[in-house]
Design a protein around this motif. Structure first.
Motif, PDB file in Angstrom:
ATOM      1  N   ALA A  10      19.437 -22.626  15.868  1.00 55.14           N
ATOM      2  CA  ALA A  10      18.876 -21.276  15.747  1.00 55.14           C
ATOM      3  C   ALA A  10      17.480 -21.337  15.160  1.00 55.14           C
ATOM      4  O   ALA A  10      16.535 -20.752  15.688  1.00 55.14           O
ATOM      5  N   VAL A  11      17.347 -22.097  14.092  1.00 57.95           N
ATOM      6  CA  VAL A  11      16.070 -22.128  13.397  1.00 57.95           C
ATOM      7  C   VAL A  11      15.034 -22.893  14.204  1.00 57.95           C
ATOM      8  O   VAL A  11      13.893 -22.471  14.333  1.00 57.95           O
ATOM      9  N   LEU A  13      14.846 -23.115  17.291  1.00 54.16           N
ATOM     10  CA  LEU A  13      14.410 -22.274  18.390  1.00 54.16           C
ATOM     11  C   LEU A  13      13.353 -21.289  17.918  1.00 54.16           C
ATOM     12  O   LEU A  13      12.294 -21.149  18.505  1.00 54.16           O
ATOM     13  N   LEU A  14      13.654 -20.637  16.798  1.00 55.87           N
ATOM     14  CA  LEU A  14      12.682 -19.714  16.225  1.00 55.87           C
ATOM     15  C   LEU A  14      11.391 -20.439  15.936  1.00 55.87           C
ATOM     16  O   LEU A  14      10.308 -19.986  16.254  1.00 55.87           O
ATOM     17  N   ALA A  15      11.541 -21.624  15.332  1.00 57.63           N
ATOM     18  CA  ALA A  15      10.366 -22.370  14.912  1.00 57.63           C
ATOM     19  C   ALA A  15       9.517 -22.750  16.110  1.00 57.63           C
ATOM     20  O   ALA A  15       8.316 -22.543  16.119  1.00 57.63           O
ATOM     21  N   LEU A  18       7.895 -19.705  17.738  1.00 54.52           N
ATOM     22  CA  LEU A  18       6.845 -19.050  16.979  1.00 54.52           C
ATOM     23  C   LEU A  18       5.665 -19.961  16.704  1.00 54.52           C
ATOM     24  O   LEU A  18       4.536 -19.549  16.764  1.00 54.52           O
ATOM     25  N   ALA A  19       5.957 -21.203  16.389  1.00 50.74           N
ATOM     26  CA  ALA A  19       4.882 -22.066  15.918  1.00 50.74           C
ATOM     27  C   ALA A  19       4.425 -23.023  16.992  1.00 50.74           C
ATOM     28  O   ALA A  19       3.785 -24.007  16.718  1.00 50.74           O
ATOM     29  N   THR A  89       7.587 -25.475   7.751  1.00 46.81           N
ATOM     30  CA  THR A  89       8.460 -24.951   8.798  1.00 46.81           C
ATOM     31  C   THR A  89       9.458 -26.010   9.242  1.00 46.81           C
ATOM     32  O   THR A  89      10.650 -25.760   9.351  1.00 46.81           O
ATOM     33  N   GLY A  92      11.997 -26.766   6.516  1.00 47.92           N
ATOM     34  CA  GLY A  92      13.004 -25.710   6.443  1.00 47.92           C
ATOM     35  C   GLY A  92      14.042 -25.876   7.539  1.00 47.92           C
ATOM     36  O   GLY A  92      15.252 -25.792   7.298  1.00 47.92           O
TER      37      GLY A  92
ATOM     38  N   PRO B  49      21.998 -19.242  19.906  1.00 48.06           N
ATOM     39  CA  PRO B  49      21.107 -18.989  18.772  1.00 48.06           C
ATOM     40  C   PRO B  49      20.879 -17.502  18.557  1.00 48.06           C
ATOM     41  O   PRO B  49      20.782 -17.053  17.405  1.00 48.06           O
ATOM     42  N   SER B  52      23.805 -16.229  16.685  1.00 51.67           N
ATOM     43  CA  SER B  52      23.839 -16.651  15.274  1.00 51.67           C
ATOM     44  C   SER B  52      22.716 -15.972  14.501  1.00 51.67           C
ATOM     45  O   SER B  52      22.889 -15.629  13.328  1.00 51.67           O
ATOM     46  N   LEU B  63      17.417 -20.575   4.218  1.00 52.52           N
ATOM     47  CA  LEU B  63      17.453 -21.804   5.026  1.00 52.52           C
ATOM     48  C   LEU B  63      18.099 -22.971   4.291  1.00 52.52           C
ATOM     49  O   LEU B  63      18.497 -23.937   4.901  1.00 52.52           O
ATOM     50  N   ARG B  64      18.133 -22.930   2.972  1.00 47.98           N
ATOM     51  CA  ARG B  64      18.593 -24.102   2.233  1.00 47.98           C
ATOM     52  C   ARG B  64      20.013 -23.931   1.704  1.00 47.98           C
ATOM     53  O   ARG B  64      20.810 -24.857   1.753  1.00 47.98           O
ATOM     54  N   PHE B 250       1.663 -13.319  18.965  1.00 53.51           N
ATOM     55  CA  PHE B 250       1.688 -14.140  17.754  1.00 53.51           C
ATOM     56  C   PHE B 250       0.620 -15.236  17.796  1.00 53.51           C
ATOM     57  O   PHE B 250      -0.235 -15.321  16.923  1.00 53.51           O
ATOM     58  N   VAL B 276       5.278  -9.964  14.909  1.00 52.70           N
ATOM     59  CA  VAL B 276       5.892 -11.287  14.921  1.00 52.70           C
ATOM     60  C   VAL B 276       5.235 -12.213  13.894  1.00 52.70           C
ATOM     61  O   VAL B 276       5.897 -13.077  13.323  1.00 52.70           O
ATOM     62  N   TYR B 280       7.286 -14.100  11.139  1.00 46.79           N
ATOM     63  CA  TYR B 280       7.110 -15.542  10.905  1.00 46.79           C
ATOM     64  C   TYR B 280       6.890 -15.833   9.421  1.00 46.79           C
ATOM     65  O   TYR B 280       7.459 -16.769   8.860  1.00 46.79           O
ATOM     66  N   PHE B 284       9.357 -18.272   7.359  1.00 46.53           N
ATOM     67  CA  PHE B 284       8.981 -19.628   6.979  1.00 46.53           C
ATOM     68  C   PHE B 284       8.082 -19.714   5.758  1.00 46.53           C
ATOM     69  O   PHE B 284       7.797 -20.798   5.287  1.00 46.53           O
ATOM     70  N   MET B 289      14.872 -15.735   5.664  1.00 40.32           N
ATOM     71  CA  MET B 289      15.266 -15.884   7.063  1.00 40.32           C
ATOM     72  C   MET B 289      16.178 -14.743   7.493  1.00 40.32           C
ATOM     73  O   MET B 289      16.122 -14.298   8.643  1.00 40.32           O
TER      74      MET B 289
END
Lengths: 414, 319
Positions: A10-11, A13-15, A18-19, A89, A92, B49, B52, B63-64, B250, B276, B280, B284, B289
């Motif tokens: 999931a992350v 994909l977002l990352a 976006l980046a 990023t 994370g 994804p 989720s 995230l952690r 973005f 966006v 972001y 991040f 998140m």
């Protein structure tokens, strides 16, 4: 499919979505999980760091890595280098996906955050002799009084001045304002100073100026916001005053200081070689930041931590202490683009500018150890600075409003 | 591609009835195999994804550590809590402004370029390449080039404006000018729309244009009464996809306002803080998140509504 993998996907994909524009992606994301087992002879350690600033810096790090492996037979250190812009990023995403490295470089303001939620390990007792380190740099690794990482290099910002326009660097705020006014009066096409703006970067530099008036941004132990007090208001007023002799139409152009359009600017040691290489004709010097009541500055640099998921934390700490120790830290810090954090480490000889930065580091202060500080910096302080600089509010109003917002966000009463 | 398999020679009359279900089953199997990669991609990398992310939007997650269930708190906070999310509505406004300027500007530019290319007799390939180049140029380079063009001291744009007596502007540092300046770059990058318009133009039968000419229609009348109405399906497609893309802008903002490794906080007075980009930063940079996932679902719902409205109220058929 495990939960960890799910999150990772999931992350990631977002990352990536976006980046994706973040540029070179050479090193590839969550490379090889944590080091393999502790058993027997071969032990592997994965260490994440920023991409090399120069090929030479890469060679230095590589040499130190080989020295470490030679001193510890059977150990392999795997370096994963990631562009600085993408680093947090990617880290994370790796943490979320359960593929974090054993150890890695960590941005100073992230240490207290990661420490509070148990993402990183506390420094084992007896690993280092704390008295051997610069105090400011070591303090950036503390959270709740405990040490959670080792600094690897430290850096700070100072005043860059164009010798042709400003023969002698100003030492105080008054001299700074006079110097800027003189330059702009002599040539209206030249700005006195490239005044920081109300963005994340300007807000990062601001505390150094506040300390120069004897103030502080917050008292994190007592949970008090202090940046609505007179020292901070005066510091912001200084920037407002400086803008009169530094129109943005000039300072917003490309590289105003380098092109001789702004007589002074605030920047760090990383800019010195770039300017010398790209603008060999620019005659410039570096001096400590002008102050009102006491010399002060802020501190930046790179810390290193061991992640809780590491299979071999002992080895990881050994590697970090090797890098930060007196024998290697001089070369390591230089390769990372900063100054040593160990008092006995040899400072790699630099130009005459070095003295100013080292002097500045002696009075540099760690930024507030507040986990939400980045958000406060970007979303509250930066807009407040901008509204004062554009004249939409007075320095006092802007900071009072920002302080009130910060208190609400953090749940502080003071 | 699957043609050779499907077009088997006719079976012998006797065996036909017996073999048919078998063959059909095989065809189904082959069909399933052929779509399997795309389906797997969709399930693993898009649907899963997305689902989720939806569940994380109801949590507080950095995230952690383990995500903590907070119900609708993220959604309520984003919409109503000015302390926690001071720039949420600003980012909505910025994005709407960008969409309202960038999409029409892009469509007009793309159509104009396509009409010119369609009219060019010689060297059409060269012009097409030149007009398409901005699309394939690396974003980072685009950012660097346009920062130069918009430079308040040395910028070419101010120089050109100066020739006609318009005073130079500090484009990327004046809050009111940031979004128009960004939309202009988007219009310059309209190559894909231009190609689609060009295909649309080639699809208009020559006989229709000839009939219009015989009826005495001038160029402008032919464009207004024939070409443009015939392009309506193309325009509708580009409008819908353009609006969706603009609401998610973005990369452009990111490259324009980053540089020297500085953090991107959205330009002067958050004037370039698009939705966006804001999302972001929360995902991040500010360790939220869960809130970022909630933002992405608010955006999804908004996009669905806007798209549905367009399908309802914008003419789609060629006339």
């Amino acid at each position: 499919m495990s939960r960890g993998l799910a999150r990772g996907t999931a992350v990631a994909l977002l990352a990536t979505a976006l980046a994706a524009c973040g540029g070179g992606d050479g090193s590839g994301g969550g490379t090889s999980g944590s080091g393999t087992g502790t058993g027997g002879e071969s032990r592997e350690l994965t260490f994440w760091m920023y991409q090399d600033r120069t090929p030479q810096a890469g060679q230095v790090i590589e040499r130190i890595r080989r020295d470490f492996e030679r001193a510890n037979p059977g150990v392999t250190v795997k370096l994963v280098k990631i562009p600085k812009d993408d680093y947090n990023t990617k880290l994370g995403s790796a943490l979320a996906g359960g593929s974090a490295p054993d150890a890695g470089i960590l941005d100073q303001p992230l240490v207290s955050k990661y420490a509070l939620d148990g993402t990183i390990e506390e420094v084992p007792a007896g690993l280092i002799d704390e008295a051997g380190y610069y105090r400011g740099a070591l303090d950036t690794n503390r959270a709740g009084g405990k040490l959670y990482g080792l600094p690897q290099d430290q850096t700070t910002v100072a005043l860059f001045y164009n010798r042709r326009l400003v023969p002698a660097p100003p030492k105080t705020w008054d001299e700074l304002k006079q110097a800027a006014a003189r330059v702009h009066a002599a040539d209206p096409d030249v700005a006195g100073m490239n005044v920081p703006k109300g963005d994340g970067y300007g807000a990062w530099m601001f505390p150094g100026v506040v300390h120069g008036a004897g103030g502080a941004m917050v008292d994190d132990a007592a949970k008090k916001v202090l940046f609505d007090q007179p020292p901070a208001v005066e510091a912001l007023q200084l920037w407002v005053d400086l803008q009169k002799s530094s129109p943005r139409a000039i300072t917003d152009s490309d590289k105003p200081f380098e092109n001789g359009r702004a007589a002074m600017t605030i920047s760090g040691p990383w800019d010195v070689p770039t300017i010398k290489e790209q603008f060999p004709d620019l005659d410039f010097g570096v001096a400590p930041l002008p102050y009102k009541t006491e010399p002060a500055g802020n501190i930046g640099g790179e810390n290193s931590v061991v992640f809780s998921t590491s299979d071999d934390p002992d080895l990881a700490w050994k590697w970090l202490a090797f890098l930060a120790g007196p024998d290697h830290n001089g070369a390591v810090a230089d390769a990372l683009g900063g100054f040593p954090v160990h008092l006995k480490a040899r400072v790699v000889a630099g130009g005459p500018e070095q003295a100013a930065f080292l002097e500045q580091l002696k009075v540099a202060r760690a930024r507030p150890a507040v986990p939400q500080w980045i958000q406060v910096n970007d979303e509250i302080i930066a807009p407040a600075i901008e509204s004062a600089l554009t004249g939409r509010a007075t320095a006092r109003q802007a900071l009072a409003d920002a302080a009130a917002r910060t208190r609400s966000l953090l749940g502080w009463t003071g | 591609m699957a043609a050779p398999v499907l077009e088997r020679p006719p079976a012998r009359p006797g065996g036909r009835a017996r073999r048919r279900p078998d063959a059909r089953r095989r065809d189904h199997l082959i069909g399933a195999l052929l779509v399997a990669p795309a389906l797997a991609y969709f399930l693993v990398f898009l649907l899963y994804p997305a689902l989720s992310a939806l569940s994380y939007s109801f949590t507080d997650w950095n995230l952690r550590t383990e995500a903590a269930w907070v119900g609708l708190a993220n959604y309520a906070g984003l919409l109503f809590d000015d302390v926690k999310y001071p720039h949420f509505w600003k980012s909505v406004g910025v994005t709407l402004q960008y969409t309202l300027i960038a999409v029409p500007l892009t469509l007009v530019t793309a159509l104009a370029q396509a009409l010119l290319l369609n009219a060019v007799r010689r060297g059409a390939n060269v012009f097409r390449l030149l007009l398409f180049l901005p699309v394939v140029t690396a974003e980072a380079a685009v950012g660097a080039i346009w920062r130069w063009l918009y430079d308040p001291q040395y910028g070419l744009i101010n120089t050109l404006l100066g020739l006609v007596g318009i005073p130079g502007q500090n484009w990327l540092n004046t809050p009111e000018l940031v979004i128009p300046a960004l939309a202009f770059i988007a219009a310059w990058q309209c190559g894909i729309s231009m190609i689609i318009y060009l295909a649309g133009l080639k699809g208009i039968p020559g006989s229709v244009q000839e009939a219009a000419i015989i009826d005495g229609a001038g160029p402008w009348q032919r464009f207004r009464r024939v070409t443009f109405p015939m392009l309506r399906p193309t325009t509708f497609y580009l409008l819908v996809t353009g609006v969706i893309a603009a609401l998610q802008v973005f990369g452009l903002v990111y490259v324009i306002f980053s540089g020297n490794g500085r953090s991107v906080t959205g330009g002067p007075e958050q004037s370039g803080l698009t939705y966006v980009l804001h999302l972001y930063l929360f995902a991040f940079r500010y360790d939220a998140m869960g809130a970022a996932c909630a933002m992405s679902f608010i955006l999804l719902v908004f996009i669905v509504i806007v798209t549905a409205l367009q399908f309802r109220f914008v003419k789609q058929e060629a006339a």
